[in-house]
Design a protein around this motif. Sequence first.
Motif, mmCIF file in Angstrom:
data_model
loop_
_atom_site.group_PDB
_atom_site.id
_atom_site.type_symbol
_atom_site.label_atom_id
_atom_site.label_comp_id
_atom_site.label_asym_id
_atom_site.label_seq_id
_atom_site.Cartn_x
_atom_site.Cartn_y
_atom_site.Cartn_z
ATOM 1 N N TYR A 63 0.572 -1.291 -0.124
ATOM 2 C CA TYR A 63 -0.183 0.103 0.048
ATOM 3 C C TYR A 63 0.670 1.786 0.204
ATOM 4 O O TYR A 63 2.391 1.335 0.142
ATOM 5 C CB TYR A 63 -0.599 0.201 1.256
ATOM 6 N N THR B 37 -7.505 4.669 3.214
ATOM 7 C CA THR B 37 -7.868 4.011 2.007
ATOM 8 C C THR B 37 -6.424 4.580 1.901
ATOM 9 O O THR B 37 -5.986 5.095 1.834
ATOM 10 C CB THR B 37 -9.115 4.462 1.450
ATOM 11 N N ASN C 201 -3.771 3.184 -1.952
ATOM 12 C CA ASN C 201 -3.525 2.764 -3.813
ATOM 13 C C ASN C 201 -2.677 2.364 -3.528
ATOM 14 O O ASN C 201 -1.834 1.327 -2.536
ATOM 15 C CB ASN C 201 -3.142 3.695 -4.499
ATOM 16 N N VAL C 202 -2.645 0.452 -4.278
ATOM 17 C CA VAL C 202 -2.054 0.101 -4.389
ATOM 18 C C VAL C 202 -0.765 -0.190 -5.240
ATOM 19 O O VAL C 202 -1.580 -0.059 -6.190
ATOM 20 C CB VAL C 202 -2.544 -2.026 -4.147
ATOM 21 N N PRO D 167 -9.256 -0.883 -1.738
ATOM 22 C CA PRO D 167 -8.192 0.491 -0.893
ATOM 23 C C PRO D 167 -8.051 0.110 0.848
ATOM 24 O O PRO D 167 -7.412 1.192 1.068
ATOM 25 C CB PRO D 167 -8.688 1.657 -1.742
ATOM 26 N N VAL E 131 -7.241 -0.253 3.871
ATOM 27 C CA VAL E 131 -5.598 -1.010 4.188
ATOM 28 C C VAL E 131 -6.692 -2.139 5.191
ATOM 29 O O VAL E 131 -5.386 -3.038 5.403
ATOM 30 C CB VAL E 131 -4.820 0.242 4.407
ATOM 31 N N MET F 293 -4.835 -5.922 4.355
ATOM 32 C CA MET F 293 -3.354 -5.859 4.399
ATOM 33 C C MET F 293 -3.180 -7.222 4.837
ATOM 34 O O MET F 293 -4.114 -7.771 5.626
ATOM 35 C CB MET F 293 -2.756 -5.160 5.018
ATOM 36 N N SER G 223 2.433 -3.523 4.489
ATOM 37 C CA SER G 223 1.943 -1.882 4.610
ATOM 38 C C SER G 223 2.558 -0.653 5.289
ATOM 39 O O SER G 223 3.233 -2.117 6.612
ATOM 40 C CB SER G 223 0.647 -1.939 5.182
#
Length: 312
Positions: free
Chosen positions: A41, A55, A57-58, A108, A110, A114, A137
């Motif tokens: 992330y 939230t 982006n990956v 999104p 997290v 994750m 993350s």
Amino acid sequence: MPRPRNFGIWKYVAALLAVTVYTQNASSDVPVATGNRFVHYNLLSVISTHEQPLTANVSDSIWCQAALNDVPLPVVRSTFIRYKDPQRREFEPDVNNTNHKATLEIDPVVINHMGKYRCTIEINNNRTVSGNIMVYSSPFFHANRSMNMVAGEVNKREVTADKLDAIEGEPLEIHCPAVGYPKPAITWYRGDELIVVDNASVWLLNGSTLLTIDKFTPSAHAGTYRCVATNEYPGGLGEETAAHGATLVQEVVIGTPYSWLRPLLIGLAALLLLLIFVVCAWAVCCHDDYYVAKKEKLLPQASPSTSTESIV
């Protein structure tokens, strides 16, 4: 006295078995699972709440495929499972029948996505292959709204929480709701000094996310506390492992034994004002209705009109 066991020979046997298993798994006639192995992330903040979870982006989608001698095999069915998922969900990936990749787009949110995933691919003849993929993350702080957190203007990864009132002679708990994957290691400081845990008057609980002081002493325990959360993971395939961190700052001040009365009195005063407002509004409404009815009684009553008709 009993003779100590000699484990030396068993070490060689275990090593031989390990080499044998590896050779079988790497055999050219056995399908294997391949994929991008890990993504991460890209956090723009380190503050998350139960009501508004963080939230981000990956770096990429996670994908896997079955291959034999580096040649992709057709996918009959594929699933992703996230380890330690309390809901034990199975995620259905998108399968590309051209390159035979099973791709999963990571949500999104997290805190919920994750972690470590296992990809299982079913190929022909009811055979399956599987492999692990990590969704990394860096550390962030996840709590409810009772802990008000504000990120620093210069260093966005340093967060300041509200002051804590501590009563002399009473227990004190300081929370550090740090999460991430891999699980962050947490270090506590008072000022610039590392806190020494003696398990007699100072404890660390819940994976070091809770610092407990048995009896608060202003001279020994008041001040600014920092919990530093760190973890490590590679930034990309072939890259070296990098460290990531976040810091939560909380100031502990001396409170009074009756400090809890202030918010209670404020709440009672607000409730009393609301009650007075409701009573006054009701009284005005009743007053207006009374005078409207009184005025209607004072108005002259119109006499009913009579008409006579002559009968011829």
